[in-house]
Design a protein around this motif. Structure first.
Motif, PDB file in Angstrom:
ATOM      1  N   GLU A  96      44.462  51.032  37.137  1.00 15.56           N
ATOM      2  CA  GLU A  96      43.989  51.750  38.414  1.00 15.56           C
ATOM      3  C   GLU A  96      44.064  51.006  39.870  1.00 15.56           C
ATOM      4  OE1 GLU A  96      42.761  53.448  34.793  1.00 15.56           O
ATOM      5  OE2 GLU A  96      42.496  51.241  35.764  1.00 15.56           O
ATOM      6  N   GLN A  97      44.024  49.557  39.711  1.00 11.37           N
ATOM      7  CA  GLN A  97      44.369  48.772  40.896  1.00 11.37           C
ATOM      8  C   GLN A  97      45.440  48.449  41.333  1.00 11.37           C
ATOM      9  OE1 GLN A  97      41.372  45.693  40.126  1.00 11.37           O
ATOM     10  NE2 GLN A  97      39.690  46.922  40.935  1.00 11.37           N
ATOM     11  N   LEU A  98      46.584  48.796  40.581  1.00 13.96           N
ATOM     12  CA  LEU A  98      47.975  48.207  40.750  1.00 13.96           C
ATOM     13  C   LEU A  98      48.427  48.939  42.245  1.00 13.96           C
ATOM     14  CD1 LEU A  98      50.692  47.169  39.932  1.00 13.96           C
ATOM     15  CD2 LEU A  98      51.242  49.336  38.822  1.00 13.96           C
ATOM     16  N   GLY A  99      47.986  50.032  42.682  1.00 11.82           N
ATOM     17  CA  GLY A  99      48.449  50.592  44.055  1.00 11.82           C
ATOM     18  C   GLY A  99      48.011  49.697  45.205  1.00 11.82           C
ATOM     19  N   LEU A 100      47.117  49.025  45.014  1.00  2.87           N
ATOM     20  CA  LEU A 100      46.531  47.826  45.981  1.00  2.87           C
ATOM     21  C   LEU A 100      47.689  46.786  46.293  1.00  2.87           C
ATOM     22  CD1 LEU A 100      42.838  47.251  44.970  1.00  2.87           C
ATOM     23  CD2 LEU A 100      43.683  48.807  46.633  1.00  2.87           C
ATOM     24  N   PHE A 155      48.110  39.106  37.316  1.00  4.11           N
ATOM     25  CA  PHE A 155      48.523  40.584  37.927  1.00  4.11           C
ATOM     26  C   PHE A 155      48.990  40.485  39.048  1.00  4.11           C
ATOM     27  CE2 PHE A 155      45.967  44.758  38.751  1.00  4.11           C
ATOM     28  CZ  PHE A 155      47.147  45.584  38.374  1.00  4.11           C
ATOM     29  N   ARG A 156      50.430  40.753  38.902  1.00  7.53           N
ATOM     30  CA  ARG A 156      51.255  40.401  40.023  1.00  7.53           C
ATOM     31  C   ARG A 156      52.359  41.311  40.375  1.00  7.53           C
ATOM     32  NH1 ARG A 156      52.399  33.688  39.584  1.00  7.53           N
ATOM     33  NH2 ARG A 156      50.035  33.448  39.231  1.00  7.53           N
ATOM     34  N   LEU A 157      52.993  41.237  41.566  1.00  4.50           N
ATOM     35  CA  LEU A 157      54.314  41.977  41.761  1.00  4.50           C
ATOM     36  C   LEU A 157      55.152  41.224  42.506  1.00  4.50           C
ATOM     37  CD1 LEU A 157      53.014  45.500  43.057  1.00  4.50           C
ATOM     38  CD2 LEU A 157      54.033  44.995  40.922  1.00  4.50           C
ATOM     39  N   ILE A 198      40.955  41.856  43.242  1.00  2.00           N
ATOM     40  CA  ILE A 198      40.622  43.005  42.331  1.00  2.00           C
ATOM     41  C   ILE A 198      39.380  42.788  41.577  1.00  2.00           C
ATOM     42  CG2 ILE A 198      43.319  43.361  41.979  1.00  2.00           C
ATOM     43  CD1 ILE A 198      42.766  41.433  39.351  1.00  2.00           C
ATOM     44  N   GLU A 199      38.982  43.606  40.793  1.00  2.00           N
ATOM     45  CA  GLU A 199      37.914  43.195  39.661  1.00  2.00           C
ATOM     46  C   GLU A 199      38.564  42.967  38.287  1.00  2.00           C
ATOM     47  OE1 GLU A 199      33.875  45.699  39.040  1.00  2.00           O
ATOM     48  OE2 GLU A 199      35.604  46.650  37.931  1.00  2.00           O
TER      49      GLU A 199
END
Length: 247
Positions: A96-100, A155-157, A198-199
């Motif tokens: 749910e935090q991927l949009g950030l 957790f990366r792009l 992120i959390e």
């Protein structure tokens, strides 16, 4: 495409893929399974059969986190994806935090979902483990001379061009140190790294793949990189001084 490496994540995979598909319906998912004995690979195949947005790569042995990511990234590049991400299968990274991260990629070459920038947090970790993680990241910053506060985060792009410029084929890191390696290579290539808070939530099911031996090996590799960089800095400074004295 988001690459999700798995080893013995049968209890988590369907749950996390469902959350990711609901949170970002247009994002494809690539599960890279290291021949999990608990049947994770069969679960991944079932998810792919039911959803065209889910793909699976089966590896023949447990080769380490970095090796799985390199395999997944190479596949995503070959398939023409322009944005390639990474995320754990255990729920510690919240889809749910991927949009950030997607929003931050507008002016970055690599975006990291960070636990240790203002606004970031860790949930349900023992204090000792959090201190170890924070201390490890401080060590990375001091030794490698980088400002990224959560260089070990997973957790990366990445932009396609980032992976191409740092020459993915030359990366040899196979374990968790892969994360730090990729940050250092991105910065050394003159590219932009952004961190967004992120959390991070400790897994509720299954066993962590992190161990004391894995952490020790990562620190050894980082120490070698740092000492090598300091050596190269001294050599460059000596060459510059010699050149100026002759000018």
């Amino acid at each position: 495409m988001v690459v999700v490496p798995t080893y013995d994540e049968a209890a988590n995979l369907a749950w996390i893929v469902d959350r990711l598909r609901r949170a970002q319906p247009e994002v494809d998912v690539l599960v890279v399974d290291d021949d999990s004995p608990d049947g994770t690979g069969r679960i991944a195949d079932g998810l792919a059969a039911a959803d065209d947005h889910v793909k699976v790569l089966h590896r023949t042995a447990k080769g380490g986190l970095g090796a799985a990511y390199r395999h997944g990234f190479a596949h995503a590049l070959a398939e023409g994806y322009d944005v390639i991400g990474e995320m754990d299968a255990d729920g510690s990274h919240q889809p749910e935090q991927l949009g950030l991260l997607l929003d931050a990629l507008a002016d970055a070459d690599l975006v990291i979902g960070s636990r240790y920038v203002p606004g970031g947090s860790v949930v349900n970790w023992p204090r000792s483990r959090e201190l170890l993680s924070r201390g490890g990241n401080l060590y990375v910053r001091l030794l490698l001379g980088i400002r990224v506060r959560d260089a070990t985060a997973g957790f990366r792009l990445f932009r396609r061009g980032t992976l191409e410029k740092i020459d993915l084929d030359s990366v040899r890191s196979t374990g968790y140190v892969f994360q730090t390696d990729m940050v250092a290579r991105t910065l050394n290539a003159g590219l932009t790294v952004r961190e967004v808070p992120i959390e991070f939530v400790e897994r509720e099911r299954g066993d962590s793949k992190m161990s004391g031996a894995v952490a020790t090996e990562s620190l050894k590799r980082i120490t070698w990189w740092g000492l090598r960089e300091r050596r190269d800095q001294v050599r460059r400074a000596w060459r510059d001084r010699s050149w100026r004295s002759r000018s």
